[in-house]
Design an enzyme around this catalytic site. Structure first.
Site, PDB file in Angstrom:
ATOM      1  N   HIS A  48      51.958 -43.555  31.254  1.00  0.00           N
ATOM      2  CA  HIS A  48      51.457 -43.695  29.891  1.00  0.00           C
ATOM      3  C   HIS A  48      51.843 -45.056  29.340  1.00  0.00           C
ATOM      4  CE1 HIS A  48      55.104 -43.438  27.306  1.00  0.00           C
ATOM      5  NE2 HIS A  48      55.614 -42.807  28.348  1.00  0.00           N
ATOM      6  N   CYS A  49      51.080 -45.526  28.352  1.00  0.00           N
ATOM      7  CA  CYS A  49      51.405 -46.772  27.655  1.00  0.00           C
ATOM      8  C   CYS A  49      51.614 -46.440  26.180  1.00  0.00           C
ATOM      9  CB  CYS A  49      50.305 -47.813  27.861  1.00  0.00           C
ATOM     10  SG  CYS A  49      48.679 -47.291  27.257  1.00  0.00           S
ATOM     11  N   LEU A  50      51.348 -47.386  25.305  1.00  0.00           N
ATOM     12  CA  LEU A  50      51.606 -47.169  23.876  1.00  0.00           C
ATOM     13  C   LEU A  50      50.707 -46.086  23.296  1.00  0.00           C
ATOM     14  CD1 LEU A  50      53.129 -48.217  21.333  1.00  0.00           C
ATOM     15  CD2 LEU A  50      51.187 -49.747  20.947  1.00  0.00           C
ATOM     16  N   THR A  51      49.457 -45.984  23.766  1.00  0.00           N
ATOM     17  CA  THR A  51      48.501 -45.064  23.157  1.00  0.00           C
ATOM     18  C   THR A  51      47.832 -44.115  24.143  1.00  0.00           C
ATOM     19  OG1 THR A  51      46.709 -46.668  23.418  1.00  0.00           O
ATOM     20  CG2 THR A  51      47.942 -46.732  21.347  1.00  0.00           C
ATOM     21  N   ARG A  52      47.946 -44.387  25.450  1.00  0.00           N
ATOM     22  CA  ARG A  52      47.128 -43.656  26.416  1.00  0.00           C
ATOM     23  C   ARG A  52      47.963 -42.925  27.471  1.00  0.00           C
ATOM     24  NH1 ARG A  52      42.520 -48.308  27.752  1.00  0.00           N
ATOM     25  NH2 ARG A  52      42.369 -49.102  25.624  1.00  0.00           N
TER      26      ARG A  52
END
Length: 550
Positions: A48-52
């Site tokens: 995962h990243c900041l939003t996804r």
């Protein structure tokens, strides 16, 4: 125009607050619903990243995208081959990821095993995927991969940037750069308190970039982390220990005679400058930063592929790591770090000669226009000796506030992108989170999270920076108003106001300096805003650009 900017920022801030305090999301329910969608597909990798939430499957299933969109709590989905980027939003995605991993119960070793089995068992599918990859635009894919490298650490950029601003304020107000002494011992202690975390962030950031670059581009993460380590302050002590007899006529580096460390090929990329005096202190961390890491990691990926072709499988787990590590270290020290060093000196020379005299308006325009590119590749370290030289010679650092306009133009671009983005979408939330550090002079969250993945906003910010750069250069060359900060380093963005002054008619004038600096900031915001709107109008239908405005 000013009202548009203020109203837009208010909307961004309000949306960010409303979203941040929405605690009604049932993370277990969302994670389970997503898992149910993938129940008939073998999951290879989950990150995962900041939003996804990023889920990679063993095979391609075109029907999954619409099913994922219907999951309550999912804001959108982007699919590329067998990877599904599920947009959940900042502050929520990490919790959904934690619950999803528990449900799937997939650890790193299992992911690697499945990936290897997939390549062997599903050769036909692998061939189809490779064909599709070649059909995609190379530049767009590369930028998308770069976004994967930096996106997970954008929150850390925000935190480190604000802490760095606090440290800069303490240093600017409590340290006398002329006498190299602290005015207040308590302030000195707190400065080093914040500096400790900043130093730790710089170290962790470069190691993470090296590791993530290798993982994203198909290499071994552990060797990438080692490559990143060479560019951290921790490696500086080791490199300095390799230099024997510093300051004498019989200096040597790894047993090879060295006359001048700034001119010798092997040591040129390791020269360490005292941040307060500008003197050469010996060797330290490798210069070049991101640029050097990319060069060496690319070479390591190629070497690893060569090893896989020729090294017998029986001994590859012993021979390959040892040989790869040794060869990469030798190539780094004898080839790639020296290349980074000469790029460092080239940047230093460029910055020093374009910021003075009659060419200052045009020189500053070029410097600000190029500065964001320098930040992306990490070669912006080249201005450090110039800062010291300017402050020592004139009593102010006139280059620092000029280069700060590059970050300000990025803020204007981000405001325009906020208006362009889908209302209530993840991009607006991302900009709302990163815009505050942007106003404070920390442009990295906006660069890596908003501009770089879409390329056009980055170049729009570079073009916009030309205008405030020319303005500040014109003040210096034609009006003889030399705006600068009263220290070697200081906070950037709006916080820079506490350190701003100007040399005019042979005296320092804070009022004139502040007025000129505020005017430059406004020019940056406005230029970035309108040039981004123009850029979007010109390129919005370009199929090669992934705008991702959801």
């Amino acid at each position: 125009m000013l009202w548009i900017i203020i109203n837009t920022y208010y909307t961004m801030f309000k949306n960010a607050i409303d979203y941040r305090y929405n605690k009604s999301v049932d993370y277990i329910k969302v994670a389970q619903a997503i898992r149910d969608v993938f129940k008939d597909n073998v999951i290879v990798n989950v990150t995962h990243c900041l939003t996804r939430l990023r889920i990679k499957t063993q095979t391609v299933d075109v029907s999954l995208k619409e099913k994922i969109k219907n999951v309550d709590g999912v804001l959108g989905v982007i699919s590329a081959n067998n990877e599904y980027q599920i947009i959940i939003g900042p502050g929520h995605v990490d919790h959904v990821y934690d619950e999803f991993v528990k449900i799937v119960q997939l650890n790193t070793e299992q992911q690697n095993t499945i990936a290897k089995d997939s390549a062997k068992t599903f050769g036909h599918d692998e061939k189809i995927l490779n064909q599709k990859k070649h059909q995609n635009n190379i530049i767009a894919n590369s930028l998308s991969k770069f976004a994967k490298i930096f996106a997970p650490i954008i929150p850390a950029f925000i935190a480190a940037g604000i802490l760095a601003s606090i440290a800069s304020i303490i240093q600017t107000t409590s340290y006398d750069f002329h006498t190299s002494t602290w005015k207040n011992s308590t302030a000195q202690s707190w400065y080093y308190f914040f500096d400790f975390f900043i130093l730790g962030w710089q170290t962790a950031f470069l190691i993470f970039v090296g590791y993530q670059f290798m993982e994203v581009f198909g290499g071994k993460g552990w060797i990438g982390g080692l490559i990143g380590l060479m560019f951290t302050p921790l490696a500086g002590t080791a490199f300095n220990g390799m230099l024997i007899g510093f300051g004498t006529e019989h200096m040597s580096f790894l047993g090879i005679p060295v006359k001048h460390i700034t001119e010798n090929w092997m040591t040129s990329g390791l020269v360490h400058y005292n941040s307060q005096t500008g003197d050469v202190d010996g060797l330290g961390q490798a210069t070049g930063s991101i640029f050097g890491i990319i060069l060496i990691c690319t070479c390591a990926i190629w070497l690893n592929k060569m090893f896989n072709k020729f090294v017998p499988h029986v001994i590859e787990y012993v021979l390959t790591p040892v040989a790869l590590t040794l060869i990469v270290l030798l190539l780094a020290i004898f080839i790639f770090i020296p290349i980074s060093g000469y790029i460092f000196f080239a940047v230093t020379w460029l910055f020093e000669h374009l910021n003075s005299g009659a060419i200052a308006p045009f020189g500053n325009a070029i410097l600000v226009g190029l500065f964001l590119i320098a930040v992306v590749f990490g070669v912006h370290q080249g201005f450090i000796p110039v800062y010291v030289a300017l402050f020592t010679k004139t009593g102010i650092n006139s280059l620092f506030p000029v280069l700060g306009m590059a970050g300000a133009s990025q803020v204007g671009v981000a405001i325009a992108m906020f208006l362009i983005a889908k209302k209530g979408g993840k991009l607006r939330k991302q900009i709302a989170s990163a815009i505050v550090p942007g106003f404070l002079g920390v442009a990295e969250p906006l660069i890596y999270g908003v501009s770089l993945p879409r390329i056009v906003p980055l170049f729009c910010a570079c073009i916009a920076g030309i205008f405030p750069g020319f303005f500040m250069g014109a003040l210096s060359a034609w009006a003889h108003i030399h705006v600068g900060i009263q220290s070697i380093f200081g906070p950037s963005g709006i916080l820079c106001l506490i350190a701003i002054t100007a040399q005019y008619n042979g005296a320092f004038n804070i009022g004139i300096g502040v007025g000129c600096f505020v005017a430059s900031l406004l020019i940056s915001y406005i230029a970035g805003f309108f040039i981004m709107l123009l850029g979007y109008k010109l390129f919005k239908n370009n199929q090669r650009i992934q705008w991702n405005l959801e």
